[in-house]
Design a protein around this motif. Sequence first.
Motif, PDB file in Angstrom:
ATOM      1  N   PRO A   1     -11.511 -43.551  55.052  1.00  0.00           N
ATOM      2  CA  PRO A   1     -12.396 -42.510  54.709  1.00  0.00           C
ATOM      3  C   PRO A   1     -12.474 -41.148  55.526  1.00  0.00           C
ATOM      4  O   PRO A   1     -12.459 -40.249  55.002  1.00  0.00           O
ATOM      5  CB  PRO A   1     -13.742 -43.373  54.682  1.00  0.00           C
ATOM      6  CG  PRO A   1     -13.299 -44.744  54.653  1.00  0.00           C
ATOM      7  CD  PRO A   1     -12.083 -44.737  55.302  1.00  0.00           C
TER       8      PRO A   1
ATOM      9  N   LYS B   1      -8.927 -39.491  55.127  1.00  0.00           N
ATOM     10  CA  LYS B   1      -9.013 -38.657  53.713  1.00  0.00           C
ATOM     11  C   LYS B   1      -9.643 -37.438  54.009  1.00  0.00           C
ATOM     12  O   LYS B   1      -9.330 -36.192  53.258  1.00  0.00           O
ATOM     13  CB  LYS B   1      -9.543 -39.546  52.623  1.00  0.00           C
ATOM     14  CG  LYS B   1      -8.657 -40.637  52.234  1.00  0.00           C
ATOM     15  CD  LYS B   1      -9.163 -41.553  51.300  1.00  0.00           C
ATOM     16  CE  LYS B   1      -8.447 -42.797  51.139  1.00  0.00           C
ATOM     17  NZ  LYS B   1      -9.176 -43.595  49.876  1.00  0.00           N
ATOM     18  N   LYS B   2     -11.126 -37.379  54.335  1.00  0.00           N
ATOM     19  CA  LYS B   2     -11.758 -36.201  54.498  1.00  0.00           C
ATOM     20  C   LYS B   2     -11.212 -35.087  55.588  1.00  0.00           C
ATOM     21  O   LYS B   2     -10.874 -33.900  55.352  1.00  0.00           O
ATOM     22  CB  LYS B   2     -13.140 -36.502  54.948  1.00  0.00           C
ATOM     23  CG  LYS B   2     -14.160 -35.453  54.889  1.00  0.00           C
ATOM     24  CD  LYS B   2     -15.367 -35.977  54.935  1.00  0.00           C
ATOM     25  CE  LYS B   2     -16.485 -34.721  54.532  1.00  0.00           C
ATOM     26  NZ  LYS B   2     -17.866 -35.174  54.487  1.00  0.00           N
TER      27      LYS B   2
ATOM     28  N   LYS C   1      -7.726 -33.739  54.480  1.00  0.00           N
ATOM     29  CA  LYS C   1      -7.792 -33.565  53.163  1.00  0.00           C
ATOM     30  C   LYS C   1      -6.936 -34.079  52.302  1.00  0.00           C
ATOM     31  O   LYS C   1      -5.780 -33.311  51.560  1.00  0.00           O
ATOM     32  CB  LYS C   1      -7.890 -32.011  52.924  1.00  0.00           C
ATOM     33  CG  LYS C   1      -9.113 -31.275  53.824  1.00  0.00           C
ATOM     34  CD  LYS C   1      -8.944 -29.837  53.755  1.00  0.00           C
ATOM     35  CE  LYS C   1     -10.259 -29.401  54.361  1.00  0.00           C
ATOM     36  NZ  LYS C   1     -10.194 -28.130  55.130  1.00  0.00           N
TER      37      LYS C   1
ATOM     38  N   SER D   1      -5.849 -36.578  49.305  1.00  0.00           N
ATOM     39  CA  SER D   1      -6.389 -37.535  47.822  1.00  0.00           C
ATOM     40  C   SER D   1      -6.015 -39.008  48.109  1.00  0.00           C
ATOM     41  O   SER D   1      -5.299 -39.359  49.042  1.00  0.00           O
ATOM     42  CB  SER D   1      -5.636 -37.054  46.820  1.00  0.00           C
ATOM     43  OG  SER D   1      -4.422 -37.546  46.618  1.00  0.00           O
TER      44      SER D   1
END
Length: 62
Positions: free
Chosen positions: A30, A33-34, A37, A39
């Motif tokens: 998580p 991914k953040k 950036k 997907s």
Amino acid sequence: MEKGNIQQMDLIHFLMNLFSLLSYPLIMAPLYKKMLKVSAKDFQNLIDERGEVILNLLFRIG
């Protein structure tokens, strides 16, 4: 290790390295991914490629 395909080290360290390389990216997914950036699909592609990256890192291939 005896054949020279793996750097000489205590087996416990080798296993800890292997398990860390396998599990840490999944645990941190998580955040990665953040932060990066990326997907979910692109992250899965990275994870799919990771097996070969790990093998090349730990084993002297080629």
